[in-house]
Design a protein around this motif. Structure first.
Motif, PDB file in Angstrom:
ATOM      1  N   GLU A   4       0.842  -1.198   0.000  1.00 57.71           N
ATOM      2  CA  GLU A   4       0.000   0.000   0.000  1.00 57.71           C
ATOM      3  C   GLU A   4       0.886   1.260   0.000  1.00 57.71           C
ATOM      4  O   GLU A   4       0.631   2.220  -0.715  1.00 57.71           O
ATOM      5  CB  GLU A   4      -0.883  -0.058   1.251  1.00 57.71           C
ATOM      6  N   ILE A   8       1.059   4.299  -2.789  1.00 59.72           N
ATOM      7  CA  ILE A   8       0.864   5.716  -2.436  1.00 59.72           C
ATOM      8  C   ILE A   8       2.074   6.532  -2.905  1.00 59.72           C
ATOM      9  O   ILE A   8       1.939   7.574  -3.544  1.00 59.72           O
ATOM     10  CB  ILE A   8       0.658   5.866  -0.915  1.00 59.72           C
ATOM     11  N   LEU A  12       0.429   8.378  -5.910  1.00 63.21           N
ATOM     12  CA  LEU A  12      -0.525   9.309  -5.290  1.00 63.21           C
ATOM     13  C   LEU A  12       0.150  10.429  -4.510  1.00 63.21           C
ATOM     14  O   LEU A  12      -0.528  11.227  -3.859  1.00 63.21           O
ATOM     15  CB  LEU A  12      -1.474   8.540  -4.354  1.00 63.21           C
ATOM     16  N   SER A  26       1.749  15.747   1.630  1.00 58.42           N
ATOM     17  CA  SER A  26       1.428  14.336   1.827  1.00 58.42           C
ATOM     18  C   SER A  26       2.656  13.572   2.307  1.00 58.42           C
ATOM     19  O   SER A  26       3.775  13.838   1.867  1.00 58.42           O
ATOM     20  CB  SER A  26       0.962  13.769   0.479  1.00 58.42           C
ATOM     21  N   GLY A  27       2.458  12.623   3.222  1.00 54.76           N
ATOM     22  CA  GLY A  27       3.574  11.816   3.710  1.00 54.76           C
ATOM     23  C   GLY A  27       3.753  11.896   5.211  1.00 54.76           C
ATOM     24  O   GLY A  27       4.423  11.057   5.804  1.00 54.76           O
ATOM     25  N   ASP A  28       3.156  12.884   5.850  1.00 58.84           N
ATOM     26  CA  ASP A  28       3.230  12.972   7.308  1.00 58.84           C
ATOM     27  C   ASP A  28       1.872  12.553   7.878  1.00 58.84           C
ATOM     28  O   ASP A  28       0.980  12.110   7.151  1.00 58.84           O
ATOM     29  CB  ASP A  28       3.607  14.403   7.730  1.00 58.84           C
ATOM     30  N   ASP A  29       1.714  12.672   9.198  1.00 55.85           N
ATOM     31  CA  ASP A  29       0.442  12.251   9.808  1.00 55.85           C
ATOM     32  C   ASP A  29      -0.707  13.157   9.397  1.00 55.85           C
ATOM     33  O   ASP A  29      -1.855  12.721   9.333  1.00 55.85           O
ATOM     34  CB  ASP A  29       0.579  12.210  11.328  1.00 55.85           C
ATOM     35  N   LEU A  87      -7.731  12.754  -0.738  1.00 54.34           N
ATOM     36  CA  LEU A  87      -8.315  11.677  -1.558  1.00 54.34           C
ATOM     37  C   LEU A  87      -8.360  10.373  -0.768  1.00 54.34           C
ATOM     38  O   LEU A  87      -7.314   9.845  -0.376  1.00 54.34           O
ATOM     39  CB  LEU A  87      -7.428  11.501  -2.807  1.00 54.34           C
ATOM     40  N   LEU A  89      -9.189   6.605  -1.257  1.00 56.56           N
ATOM     41  CA  LEU A  89      -9.345   5.695  -2.386  1.00 56.56           C
ATOM     42  C   LEU A  89      -9.502   4.277  -1.860  1.00 56.56           C
ATOM     43  O   LEU A  89      -8.652   3.802  -1.096  1.00 56.56           O
ATOM     44  CB  LEU A  89      -8.061   5.814  -3.222  1.00 56.56           C
ATOM     45  N   LEU A 117      -2.820  17.880  -4.308  1.00 58.92           N
ATOM     46  CA  LEU A 117      -3.249  16.740  -3.485  1.00 58.92           C
ATOM     47  C   LEU A 117      -2.318  16.658  -2.285  1.00 58.92           C
ATOM     48  O   LEU A 117      -1.117  16.409  -2.445  1.00 58.92           O
ATOM     49  CB  LEU A 117      -3.198  15.442  -4.294  1.00 58.92           C
ATOM     50  N   GLY A 120      -4.391  11.766   2.076  1.00 64.14           N
ATOM     51  CA  GLY A 120      -5.543  10.918   1.841  1.00 64.14           C
ATOM     52  C   GLY A 120      -5.458   9.625   2.611  1.00 64.14           C
ATOM     53  O   GLY A 120      -4.739   9.513   3.610  1.00 64.14           O
ATOM     54  N   ASP A 121      -6.171   8.640   2.125  1.00 62.90           N
ATOM     55  CA  ASP A 121      -6.184   7.325   2.754  1.00 62.90           C
ATOM     56  C   ASP A 121      -6.392   6.306   1.645  1.00 62.90           C
ATOM     57  O   ASP A 121      -7.112   6.581   0.670  1.00 62.90           O
ATOM     58  CB  ASP A 121      -7.322   7.266   3.784  1.00 62.90           C
ATOM     59  N   THR A 122      -5.774   5.159   1.766  1.00 59.92           N
ATOM     60  CA  THR A 122      -5.869   4.136   0.718  1.00 59.92           C
ATOM     61  C   THR A 122      -6.213   2.806   1.373  1.00 59.92           C
ATOM     62  O   THR A 122      -5.532   2.375   2.303  1.00 59.92           O
ATOM     63  CB  THR A 122      -4.540   4.035  -0.053  1.00 59.92           C
TER      64      THR A 122
HETATM   65  P1  ADP Z   1      -1.740   7.011   8.713  1.00 59.12           P
HETATM   66  O1  ADP Z   1      -1.412   5.576   9.016  1.00 59.12           O
HETATM   67  O2  ADP Z   1      -0.952   8.010   9.500  1.00 59.12           O
HETATM   68  O3  ADP Z   1      -3.173   7.290   8.643  1.00 59.12           O
HETATM   69  P2  ADP Z   1      -1.444   6.390   5.975  1.00 59.12           P
HETATM   70  O4  ADP Z   1      -0.570   5.193   6.001  1.00 59.12           O
HETATM   71  O5  ADP Z   1      -2.890   6.208   5.773  1.00 59.12           O
HETATM   72  O6  ADP Z   1      -1.148   7.263   7.236  1.00 59.12           O
HETATM   73  O7  ADP Z   1      -0.898   7.383   4.855  1.00 59.12           O
HETATM   74  C1  ADP Z   1       0.459   7.720   4.813  1.00 59.12           C
HETATM   75  C2  ADP Z   1       0.624   9.045   4.099  1.00 59.12           C
HETATM   76  O8  ADP Z   1       0.184   8.895   2.757  1.00 59.12           O
HETATM   77  C3  ADP Z   1      -0.227  10.153   4.712  1.00 59.12           C
HETATM   78  O9  ADP Z   1       0.508  11.364   4.659  1.00 59.12           O
HETATM   79  C4  ADP Z   1      -1.430  10.202   3.800  1.00 59.12           C
HETATM   80  O10 ADP Z   1      -1.958  11.509   3.750  1.00 59.12           O
HETATM   81  C5  ADP Z   1      -0.834   9.784   2.463  1.00 59.12           C
HETATM   82  N1  ADP Z   1      -1.854   9.115   1.632  1.00 59.12           N
HETATM   83  C6  ADP Z   1      -2.472   7.938   1.888  1.00 59.12           C
HETATM   84  N2  ADP Z   1      -3.360   7.621   0.934  1.00 59.12           N
HETATM   85  C7  ADP Z   1      -3.307   8.658   0.049  1.00 59.12           C
HETATM   86  C8  ADP Z   1      -4.029   8.964  -1.140  1.00 59.12           C
HETATM   87  N3  ADP Z   1      -4.978   8.148  -1.617  1.00 59.12           N
HETATM   88  N4  ADP Z   1      -3.732  10.109  -1.772  1.00 59.12           N
HETATM   89  C9  ADP Z   1      -2.792  10.948  -1.282  1.00 59.12           C
HETATM   90  N5  ADP Z   1      -2.083  10.727  -0.181  1.00 59.12           N
HETATM   91  C10 ADP Z   1      -2.351   9.612   0.495  1.00 59.12           C
END
Ligand code: ADP
Ligand code: MG
Length: 333
Positions: A4, A8, A12, A26-29, A87, A89, A117, A120-122
Motif C-alpha cells: 500500500e 501511495i 498518489l 502528503s507523507g506525514d500524519d 483523496l 481511495l 493533493l 488521503g487514505d488508501t
Molecule cells: P496514517 O497511518 O498516518 O493514517 P497512511 O498510512 O494512511 O497514514 O498514509 C500515509 C501518508 O500517505 C499520509 O501522509 C497520507 O496523507 C498519504 N496518503 C495515503 N493515501 C493517500 C491517497 N490516496 N492520496 C494521497 N495521499 C495519500
C-alpha cells in the motif's frame, strides 16, 4: 505485489500544482496548510461509488478527472478558489496501470486549477473514491450561497443542459456517444472562473449535479422563494435538441444529472453584465426564468402552457433501491 505504501508513494504523492501555502505535504500524519489571514475556508466532499456513480470499467483517466471535477464544481458554486484536496481511495486490487491512468487524469485537472493533493487514505475493497476539496474565499469577498435569491431575480444557467444524461442514455442502449457528448458525461468542466466572477453579481448559486429541477428546487427552498422557468429558453446542445424533437421528452434538460453547470440568480440590475461576462469567459450564460414569491417551481412549455416538471435524482428515494440505480434510471420525485 507492491505494498500500500509503495502504491501511495509511486502514484498518489505530490499530484497537482506545487503551492507555497503547503507547509507539510502528503507523507506525514497530517498535511499542514497556511490559510491567508481573514479568508474563509470552503470545504466540500463527494464520493463516487463503482456501479452507482460510474461504470466500474470506465476509463480510469476520465474517472480521475471526474472525481476531482465534481468536487471542484461545488467549490465553483460557492465562489471559492480551489486550493488543496485530500483523496480517500478504496481499490479492489493493486492494478498499477489503472492507478497510473487514474492519477494522470486527476493530476491533469488539478494542475489546470492550481490544486494540490496533500494527503488521503488508501484501502482495499469495492472501488470507491472520496475527495475532500478545500477552497478559499478572500476576506473582502462574499461566498455564493443557496439562500440569497429574491423575487424578481433572473435565473441563469451556464453551458447546455442534459448532455451528460443523453450520453448515459446512449451508453445504456449500447450506443457509443460522439466524443463531445461522452466528454460531457465522463470529463465535466467545473465552472471555476465563472463561480469566482459571480461573487459580486449573483444572489444565490448551486451546481447542477442531480438535474435542473431538483437543484434549482434546493436553491429556491433555501431562499424561501418559488420560480417559473420557460422550456423554450433552456440552453440545449444540438444532440439534446435533436433527441427532444423526436421524442418531445424534456427529461434530459430538466431532470438529467451530472452536467456540473452552474445555476444562479441575478438581481435585475446586474442582468446587463451577463453578456460581457459570458464573452469574457467563453461560456454560454442563459436566462431561463424568474424567481417569484410563490413557493413552487413551475414550467411553461413552448406554447406558454403551465406543465408539471419532472424532478431530478435523489439518493435513497425509493426504499430498497439497488446499487446501479444512478447508472440506469433517473428517479422521479
Ligand atoms: P496514517 O497511518 O498516518 O493514517 P497512511 O498510512 O494512511 O497514514 O498514509 C500515509 C501518508 O500517505 C499520509 O501522509 C497520507 O496523507 C498519504 N496518503 C495515503 N493515501 C493517500 C491517497 N490516496 N492520496 C494521497 N495521499 C495519500
Ligand atoms: Mg500516521
Amino acid at each position: 505485489m507492491p505494498s500500500e505504501f509503495a502504491l501511495i508513494r509511486d502514484y498518489l504523492t505530490g499530484l497537482g500544482a506545487s503551492r507555497d501555502d503547503v507547509l507539510v505535504d502528503s507523507g506525514d500524519d497530517c498535511a499542514l496548510v497556511q490559510v491567508p489571514a481573514g479568508a474563509s475556508l470552503a470545504l466540500t466532499m463527494d464520493t463516487l461509488v463503482a456501479g452507482v456513480h460510474f461504470f466500474a470499467d470506465v476509463d480510469p483517466y476520465t474517472l480521475g478527472h471526474k472525481a476531482l471535477a465534481v468536487n471542484l464544481s461545488d467549490l465553483a458554486a460557492m465562489g471559492a478558489e480551489p486550493a488543496w484536496v485530500t483523496l480517500a481511495l478504496t481499490l479492489p486490487n493493486d492494478d498499477q496501470s489503472w492507478l497510473a491512468a487514474f492519477a494522470a487524469g486527476f493530476a491533469n485537472l488539478a494542475n489546470a486549477h492550481g490544486v494540490r493533493l496533500i494527503g488521503g487514505d488508501t484501502t482495499q475493497g469495492p472501488l470507491s473514491i472520496t475527495i475532500q476539496a478545500h477552497g478559499l474565499i478572500p476576506a473582502d469577498q462574499h461566498p455564493l450561497c443557496r439562500h440569497g435569491a429574491q423575487p424578481g431575480d433572473l435565473i441563469v444557467v451556464s453551458g447546455t443542459l442534459g448532455d451528460a444524461a443523453l450520453a448515459l442514455r446512449q451508453l445504456l442502449a449500447q450506443q457509443i456517444p460522439d466524443p463531445w457528448l461522452r466528454q460531457r458525461l465522463e470529463q465535466p468542466t467545473p465552472r471555476i472562473a465563472l463561480g469566482q466572477a459571480l461573487r459580486p453579481l449573483a444572489s444565490a448559486a448551486i451546481d447542477l449535479s442531480d438535474g435542473l429541477v431538483s437543484d434549482l428546487g434546493h436553491l429556491l427552498t433555501a431562499s424561501g422563494c418559488g420560480a417559473e422557468i420557460n422550456l423554450a429558453r433552456l440552453p440545449l446542445s444540438a444532440a439534446v435538441a435533436a433527441e427532444i424533437s423526436t421524442s418531445n421528452d424534456w427529461q434530459l434538460p430538466l431532470a438529467g444529472g451530472d452536467d456540473y453547470e452552474l445555476c444562479f440568480t441575478v438581481p435585475p440590475e446586474h442582468a446587463g453584465r451577463l453578456e460581457s461576462l459570458a464573452a469574457q469567459l467563453g461560456c454560454q450564460l442563459t436566462v431561463i426564468g424568474t424567481v417569484d414569491e410563490s413557493k413552487t417551481l413551475r414550467g411553461r412549455d413552448l406554447d406558454g402552457e403551465l406543465i408539471t416538471l419532472p424532478g431530478g435524482y435523489e439518493h435513497f428515494v425509493a426504499s430498497g433501491s439497488q446499487p446501479g440505480a444512478r447508472c440506469s434510471t433517473t428517479t422521479l420525485v
